[in-house]
Design an enzyme around this catalytic site. Sequence first.
Site, PDB file in Angstrom:
ATOM      1  N   LYS A 264       0.797  -1.138   0.464  1.00 52.15           N
ATOM      2  CA  LYS A 264      -0.050   0.227   0.172  1.00 52.15           C
ATOM      3  C   LYS A 264       1.557   0.947  -0.306  1.00 52.15           C
ATOM      4  O   LYS A 264       1.746   1.823   0.532  1.00 52.15           O
ATOM      5  CB  LYS A 264      -1.194   0.191   1.536  1.00 52.15           C
ATOM      6  CG  LYS A 264      -1.900   0.871   0.854  1.00 52.15           C
ATOM      7  CD  LYS A 264      -2.774   0.497   2.377  1.00 52.15           C
ATOM      8  CE  LYS A 264      -4.475   0.801   2.573  1.00 52.15           C
ATOM      9  NZ  LYS A 264      -4.971   0.591   3.804  1.00 52.15           N
TER      10      LYS A 264
HETATM   11  C1  E4P Z   1      -8.884   1.326   3.941  1.00 52.59           C
HETATM   12  O1  E4P Z   1      -7.770   1.255   3.197  1.00 52.59           O
HETATM   13  C2  E4P Z   1      -8.419   2.322   4.595  1.00 52.59           C
HETATM   14  O2  E4P Z   1      -6.713   2.725   4.904  1.00 52.59           O
HETATM   15  C3  E4P Z   1      -9.284   3.014   5.315  1.00 52.59           C
HETATM   16  O3  E4P Z   1     -10.352   2.239   4.668  1.00 52.59           O
HETATM   17  C4  E4P Z   1      -9.745   3.666   6.368  1.00 52.59           C
HETATM   18  O4  E4P Z   1     -10.824   4.770   7.082  1.00 52.59           O
HETATM   19  P1  E4P Z   1     -11.400   5.186   7.729  1.00 52.59           P
HETATM   20  O5  E4P Z   1     -11.478   6.758   7.085  1.00 52.59           O
HETATM   21  O6  E4P Z   1     -12.298   4.866   8.579  1.00 52.59           O
HETATM   22  O7  E4P Z   1     -10.110   5.671   9.265  1.00 52.59           O
END
Ligand code: E4P
Length: 217
Positions: free
Chosen positions: A83
């Site tokens: 990522k």
């Molecule tokens: C996933 O890849 C993201 O990091 C995550 O969904 C972020 O979610 P949030 O905005 O609730 O922290």
Amino acid sequence: MKFFVDTADIDAIAELNATGMVDGVTTNPSLIKKSGRDILEVTKEICDLVDGPVSAEVTATDADEMIAEGRKLVEIAENIAVKVPLTWAGLKACKTLTDEGHKVNVTLCFSANQALLAAKAGATFISPFIGRLDDINIDGMDLIADIRQIYDNYGFETEILAASIRTVNHATQCALVGADVMTAPPGVIKSMINHPLTDKGLDAFLADIKSAGIKIL
Ligand code: E4P
């Protein structure tokens, strides 16, 4: 639509995995912090549990360092998706790592143009953050629909991984607009089953089973 679970909580992943609801897992530095575990250790455990892609996020901001971290992360297991953030350094790392045959999830996407750049850099997944847009009074679902249209216009194979899912309605809307994947916290996925008429109907059936003495085994 594939379901990824947005957590680094092993027990929560295992519980959902037993129901067939886990097509993959996403983590981020905040979720790793919440788990209180070492990133390499907990990511390896998740990869052993789940067959689908497991996103593990780099910590660097410089492209060369991101690439080095990505190469280390993919050594954990075959199903790792590296990522990287949606910066020019992240896109450069995305291009290098995908050219090497690795899966890359480009995260922190908040606009259709950013998603277009990520697709051109060869991203396996693009992660538009719905909830965080909703938080600032911008409809996150419109972004998913725009990216869907753009990717379909040009046949980009990058999968739209709708992220920052906060509600069960987000899940329905993602499926309606054609997100390839949604990643949601375990609690949101578990709440998708709730309907008062299911509970009411089951209570009535159970009462009849009891009063009629119906038995199968
Ligand atoms: C996933 O890849 C993201 O990091 C995550 O969904 C972020 O979610 P949030 O905005 O609730 O922290």
